[in-house]
Design an enzyme around this catalytic site. Structure first.
Site, PDB file in Angstrom:
ATOM      1  N   HIS A 100     -31.314  11.518  15.900  1.00 29.23           N
ATOM      2  CA  HIS A 100     -30.889  11.386  17.295  1.00 29.23           C
ATOM      3  C   HIS A 100     -29.371  11.520  17.364  1.00 29.23           C
ATOM      4  O   HIS A 100     -28.650  10.872  16.616  1.00 29.23           O
ATOM      5  CB  HIS A 100     -31.324  10.005  17.812  1.00 29.23           C
ATOM      6  CG  HIS A 100     -31.141   9.826  19.283  1.00 29.23           C
ATOM      7  ND1 HIS A 100     -32.137  10.076  20.193  1.00 29.23           N
ATOM      8  CD2 HIS A 100     -30.073   9.426  19.995  1.00 29.23           C
ATOM      9  CE1 HIS A 100     -31.684   9.843  21.410  1.00 29.23           C
ATOM     10  NE2 HIS A 100     -30.427   9.435  21.325  1.00 29.23           N
ATOM     11  N   CYS A 126     -25.710   9.727  22.756  1.00 30.94           N
ATOM     12  CA  CYS A 126     -25.562  10.107  24.156  1.00 30.94           C
ATOM     13  C   CYS A 126     -25.239   8.823  24.892  1.00 30.94           C
ATOM     14  O   CYS A 126     -26.154   8.077  25.277  1.00 30.94           O
ATOM     15  CB  CYS A 126     -26.850  10.754  24.678  1.00 30.94           C
ATOM     16  SG  CYS A 126     -26.762  11.113  26.443  1.00 30.94           S
ATOM     17  N   THR A 148     -26.402  23.668  31.609  1.00 32.13           N
ATOM     18  CA  THR A 148     -25.712  22.918  30.542  1.00 32.13           C
ATOM     19  C   THR A 148     -25.033  23.838  29.518  1.00 32.13           C
ATOM     20  O   THR A 148     -23.950  23.531  29.014  1.00 32.13           O
ATOM     21  CB  THR A 148     -26.693  21.936  29.856  1.00 32.13           C
ATOM     22  OG1 THR A 148     -26.006  21.218  28.841  1.00 32.13           O
ATOM     23  CG2 THR A 148     -27.914  22.629  29.265  1.00 32.13           C
ATOM     24  N   LYS A 159     -32.826  21.469  14.326  1.00 28.83           N
ATOM     25  CA  LYS A 159     -32.818  20.306  13.428  1.00 28.83           C
ATOM     26  C   LYS A 159     -33.736  20.574  12.222  1.00 28.83           C
ATOM     27  O   LYS A 159     -33.409  20.208  11.094  1.00 28.83           O
ATOM     28  CB  LYS A 159     -33.281  19.044  14.175  1.00 28.83           C
ATOM     29  CG  LYS A 159     -32.278  18.556  15.221  1.00 28.83           C
ATOM     30  CD  LYS A 159     -32.749  17.258  15.870  1.00 28.83           C
ATOM     31  CE  LYS A 159     -31.781  16.819  16.951  1.00 28.83           C
ATOM     32  NZ  LYS A 159     -32.256  15.642  17.703  1.00 28.83           N
ATOM     33  N   ARG A 209     -23.282  20.848  16.989  1.00 29.23           N
ATOM     34  CA  ARG A 209     -23.649  19.814  16.010  1.00 29.23           C
ATOM     35  C   ARG A 209     -23.823  20.385  14.611  1.00 29.23           C
ATOM     36  O   ARG A 209     -24.129  21.557  14.435  1.00 29.23           O
ATOM     37  CB  ARG A 209     -24.950  19.131  16.450  1.00 29.23           C
ATOM     38  CG  ARG A 209     -24.734  18.187  17.590  1.00 29.23           C
ATOM     39  CD  ARG A 209     -26.019  17.627  18.101  1.00 29.23           C
ATOM     40  NE  ARG A 209     -26.791  18.616  18.837  1.00 29.23           N
ATOM     41  CZ  ARG A 209     -27.977  18.381  19.379  1.00 29.23           C
ATOM     42  NH1 ARG A 209     -28.536  17.196  19.241  1.00 29.23           N
ATOM     43  NH2 ARG A 209     -28.611  19.323  20.043  1.00 29.23           N
ATOM     44  N   CYS A 246     -30.409  13.299  31.578  1.00 29.04           N
ATOM     45  CA  CYS A 246     -31.005  13.840  30.353  1.00 29.04           C
ATOM     46  C   CYS A 246     -32.174  12.951  29.939  1.00 29.04           C
ATOM     47  O   CYS A 246     -32.478  11.971  30.606  1.00 29.04           O
ATOM     48  CB  CYS A 246     -29.952  13.924  29.250  1.00 29.04           C
ATOM     49  SG  CYS A 246     -29.227  12.325  28.856  1.00 29.04           S
ATOM     50  N   ARG A 249     -36.614  10.423  12.649  1.00 26.20           N
ATOM     51  CA  ARG A 249     -36.088  10.916  13.926  1.00 26.20           C
ATOM     52  C   ARG A 249     -34.581  11.077  13.753  1.00 26.20           C
ATOM     53  O   ARG A 249     -33.909  10.161  13.260  1.00 26.20           O
ATOM     54  CB  ARG A 249     -36.408   9.900  15.029  1.00 26.20           C
ATOM     55  CG  ARG A 249     -35.594  10.056  16.310  1.00 26.20           C
ATOM     56  CD  ARG A 249     -36.133  11.171  17.188  1.00 26.20           C
ATOM     57  NE  ARG A 249     -35.257  11.400  18.350  1.00 26.20           N
ATOM     58  CZ  ARG A 249     -34.997  12.595  18.857  1.00 26.20           C
ATOM     59  NH1 ARG A 249     -35.533  13.684  18.320  1.00 26.20           N
ATOM     60  NH2 ARG A 249     -34.220  12.738  19.902  1.00 26.20           N
ATOM     61  N   GLN A 298     -35.927   9.221  24.743  1.00 21.77           N
ATOM     62  CA  GLN A 298     -36.237   9.742  23.399  1.00 21.77           C
ATOM     63  C   GLN A 298     -35.825   8.755  22.315  1.00 21.77           C
ATOM     64  O   GLN A 298     -36.489   8.646  21.285  1.00 21.77           O
ATOM     65  CB  GLN A 298     -35.520  11.068  23.161  1.00 21.77           C
ATOM     66  CG  GLN A 298     -36.200  12.249  23.826  1.00 21.77           C
ATOM     67  CD  GLN A 298     -35.536  13.546  23.394  1.00 21.77           C
ATOM     68  OE1 GLN A 298     -34.311  13.649  23.419  1.00 21.77           O
ATOM     69  NE2 GLN A 298     -36.325  14.517  23.006  1.00 21.77           N
ATOM     70  N   ASP A 353     -24.289  24.817  20.981  1.00 22.80           N
ATOM     71  CA  ASP A 353     -24.502  23.559  20.256  1.00 22.80           C
ATOM     72  C   ASP A 353     -23.497  23.471  19.112  1.00 22.80           C
ATOM     73  O   ASP A 353     -23.454  24.364  18.267  1.00 22.80           O
ATOM     74  CB  ASP A 353     -25.942  23.524  19.715  1.00 22.80           C
ATOM     75  CG  ASP A 353     -26.398  22.125  19.337  1.00 22.80           C
ATOM     76  OD1 ASP A 353     -25.525  21.294  18.975  1.00 22.80           O
ATOM     77  OD2 ASP A 353     -27.609  21.867  19.408  1.00 22.80           O
ATOM     78  N   ARG A 359     -23.553  17.094  22.183  1.00 24.48           N
ATOM     79  CA  ARG A 359     -23.862  18.192  21.248  1.00 24.48           C
ATOM     80  C   ARG A 359     -22.652  18.526  20.383  1.00 24.48           C
ATOM     81  O   ARG A 359     -22.345  19.683  20.101  1.00 24.48           O
ATOM     82  CB  ARG A 359     -24.344  19.461  21.995  1.00 24.48           C
ATOM     83  CG  ARG A 359     -25.654  19.290  22.741  1.00 24.48           C
ATOM     84  CD  ARG A 359     -26.276  20.624  23.108  1.00 24.48           C
ATOM     85  NE  ARG A 359     -25.544  21.355  24.108  1.00 24.48           N
ATOM     86  CZ  ARG A 359     -25.722  21.245  25.422  1.00 24.48           C
ATOM     87  NH1 ARG A 359     -26.663  20.424  25.876  1.00 24.48           N
ATOM     88  NH2 ARG A 359     -25.009  21.944  26.262  1.00 24.48           N
TER      89      ARG A 359
HETATM   90  N1  LIG Z   1     -22.507  19.200  26.014  1.00 20.14           N
HETATM   91  C1  LIG Z   1     -23.531  18.543  26.553  1.00 20.14           C
HETATM   92  N2  LIG Z   1     -24.188  17.668  25.785  1.00 20.14           N
HETATM   93  C2  LIG Z   1     -25.231  17.026  26.336  1.00 20.14           C
HETATM   94  C3  LIG Z   1     -25.627  17.216  27.659  1.00 20.14           C
HETATM   95  N3  LIG Z   1     -26.681  16.399  27.900  1.00 20.14           N
HETATM   96  C4  LIG Z   1     -26.931  15.731  26.750  1.00 20.14           C
HETATM   97  N4  LIG Z   1     -26.058  16.104  25.799  1.00 20.14           N
HETATM   98  C5  LIG Z   1     -25.998  15.741  24.396  1.00 20.14           C
HETATM   99  O1  LIG Z   1     -27.093  16.391  23.787  1.00 20.14           O
HETATM  100  C6  LIG Z   1     -27.453  15.689  22.607  1.00 20.14           C
HETATM  101  C7  LIG Z   1     -28.961  15.442  22.644  1.00 20.14           C
HETATM  102  O2  LIG Z   1     -29.320  14.908  21.414  1.00 20.14           O
HETATM  103  P1  LIG Z   1     -30.795  14.776  20.842  1.00 20.14           P
HETATM  104  O3  LIG Z   1     -31.682  14.125  21.845  1.00 20.14           O
HETATM  105  O4  LIG Z   1     -30.662  14.191  19.479  1.00 20.14           O
HETATM  106  O5  LIG Z   1     -31.200  16.239  20.568  1.00 20.14           O
HETATM  107  P2  LIG Z   1     -31.964  17.402  21.177  1.00 20.14           P
HETATM  108  O6  LIG Z   1     -31.136  18.590  20.850  1.00 20.14           O
HETATM  109  O7  LIG Z   1     -32.348  17.172  22.606  1.00 20.14           O
HETATM  110  O8  LIG Z   1     -33.272  17.479  20.277  1.00 20.14           O
HETATM  111  P3  LIG Z   1     -34.559  16.534  20.188  1.00 20.14           P
HETATM  112  O9  LIG Z   1     -34.298  15.345  21.060  1.00 20.14           O
HETATM  113  O10 LIG Z   1     -34.664  16.167  18.747  1.00 20.14           O
HETATM  114  O11 LIG Z   1     -35.697  17.354  20.645  1.00 20.14           O
HETATM  115  C8  LIG Z   1     -26.593  14.420  22.587  1.00 20.14           C
HETATM  116  O12 LIG Z   1     -25.480  14.650  21.742  1.00 20.14           O
HETATM  117  C9  LIG Z   1     -26.130  14.300  24.033  1.00 20.14           C
HETATM  118  O13 LIG Z   1     -24.912  13.581  24.153  1.00 20.14           O
HETATM  119  C10 LIG Z   1     -24.922  18.163  28.441  1.00 20.14           C
HETATM  120  O14 LIG Z   1     -25.229  18.429  29.587  1.00 20.14           O
HETATM  121  N5  LIG Z   1     -23.878  18.791  27.849  1.00 20.14           N
HETATM  122 ZN   LIG Z   2     -28.350  12.490  26.937  1.00 21.66          ZN
END
Ligand SMILES: Nc1nc2c(ncn2[C@@H]2O[C@H](COP(=O)(O)OP(=O)(O)OP(=O)(O)O)[C@@H](O)[C@H]2O)c(=O)[nH]1
Ligand SMILES: [Zn+2]
Length: 368
Positions: free
Chosen positions: A216, A219, A279, A319, A293, A230, A214, A235, A291, A259
């Site tokens: 991650h 956040c 978002t 990813k 990342r 979120c 995984r 997750q 994104d 992100r």
């Molecule tokens: N810029 C921004 N980042 C966000 C927001 N909500 C959540 N995030 C970020 O989004 C990212 C989510 O990460 P993950 O859960 O690993 O990734 P994902 O892209 O959702 O993909 P999976 O969970 O693997 O399906 C984290 O870096 C959070 O901090 C938002 O509203 N704006």
């Molecule tokens: Zn989050």
């Protein structure tokens, strides 16, 4: 071990120079970016006070410009893939700031294509976790008013990029976890900014078979404080639980808050989301792509754990492609969900519709 006879402190690497430039920008100081033709004094608007802004405009005889990225330009109604440069002669700090990130701003009346070096400036801002809104001006090579500023070759950014994949393991130890029991935390040091990253090894995964993985991204709001905006906290827990159910695996916890935009920008974007902007558009108002990342660190970390074949737990197609591009085989993809709530519904829907996340379209598009 260093060989003392050959070791000197006379040289720096491109990676160090980039990190120094990042620090200067965050302190609100100009960095001189140069190529073989010219040099530009560059300031990050995000870290500038009105007094520094005025000082800079005096130092460049009011010939400064504002670089805005392509997403911000698009939000202002201007389509330009390289972003835009807006002349700032006679424009004060407040108006430059509004142009950089405020909502409902009139498009600039005058703009031109930015100097090519500004792509490097935007990349510096990205490394610095700052808004990609840069104040800049061309200066003479011997300009004394910028004599004490750091000088950086625009090429250094490309060279420093190689460091994104260079990590070493600096610690590994057991940490018992409430939900899943024994786990091993592995700490990696390296990358461009030398920040430490962690992997959590659940059980004893067999690296001769595809390893459940995984990835991650951090956040703080969701993972630590249970934010309902979120699905990250769920997750994270569910991801670890899936690894345990699978008989062992690895969770990479990457330092890429928001992100990859950082906690400051993420919270600013939340402010815009409260006004009804989704978002992705909220990030675009601040100048960010959908994104920011990168996954070179993930590839390097898996390599150091001797993992080349994976079963990846994610809903995010980026990813999968990023691991594959880095030479890691993703033999299977498994989903990892969190609870869908009234508060995160729009966020998840946007990820599904605008970022192609593999989420349950039926459930998410049903009106709440
Ligand atoms: N810029 C921004 N980042 C966000 C927001 N909500 C959540 N995030 C970020 O989004 C990212 C989510 O990460 P993950 O859960 O690993 O990734 P994902 O892209 O959702 O993909 P999976 O969970 O693997 O399906 C984290 O870096 C959070 O901090 C938002 O509203 N704006
Ligand atoms: Zn989050």
């Amino acid at each position: 071990m260093l060989k003392s006879a050959h070791f000197t402190f006379q040289h720096t690497t491109a990676q160090m120079d980039v990190e120094r430039a990042v620090a200067e920008l965050r302190f609100g100081r100009p960095v001189i970016l140069k190529d073989n033709k010219r040099q530009l004094a560059v300031l990050a608007l995000d870290c500038v006070t009105p007094a520094i802004y005025d000082l800079f405009s005096q130092a460049v005889d009011d010939q400064h410009r504002l670089f805005l990225s392509a997403p911000r330009a698009a939000r202002l109604g201007v389509s330009s893939g390289a972003g835009i440069a807006v002349p700032l002669s006679g424009v004060g700090f407040e108006d430059a700031s509004r142009l950089s990130y405020a909502l409902d701003v009139e498009p600039p009346q005058e703009w031109c294509q930015p100097d090519q070096i500004m792509a490097s400036a935007a990349e510096l801002a990205r490394n610095a976790l700052l808004l990609p809104a840069m104040i800049y001006a061309e200066i003479e090579p011997d300009e004394p008013r910028f004599g004490a500023c750091l000088r950086l070759d625009a090429d250094a950014l490309g060279q420093a990029s190689e460091a994104r994949q260079i990590f070493e393991i600096i610690a590994r130890t057991q940490v018992p976890l409430k939900e899943i029991g024994d786990a091993e935390f592995v700490v990696f040091r390296g990358g461009l900014a030398q920040r430490d990253q962690i992997a959590i090894v659940v059980g004893k995964p067999d690296t001769n078979s595809p390893v459940p993985v995984r990835i991650h991204s951090s956040c703080i709001t969701g993972d630590l404080f249970g934010s309902l905006k979120c699905d990250c906290g769920d997750q994270l827990c569910n991801g670890l639980a899936h690894l345990k159910e699978a008989g062992g695996g690895v969770l990479l916890y990457l330092d890429q808050e928001g992100r990859g935009t950082g906690i400051g920008s993420k919270m600013r974007a939340y402010g815009y989301q409260h006004l009804g902007i989704d978002t992705i558009d909220a990030d675009a108002e601040l100048g960010f792509e959908a994104d920011h990342r990168r996954y070179e660190a993930a590839v390097a970390m898996l390599g150091l754990l001797s993992i080349s074949r994976t079963v990846l737990f994610t809903n995010n197609p980026t990813k999968i492609s990023a691991l594959r591009a880095g030479g890691i085989h993703v033999e299977e993809r498994k989903p990892v969900f969190g609870d869908i709530t009234a508060e995160n519904m729009n966020y998840l829907r946007t990820k599904m519709l605008r970022a192609d996340h593999m989420l349950d379209i039926e459930t998410l598009t049903r009106p709440c």
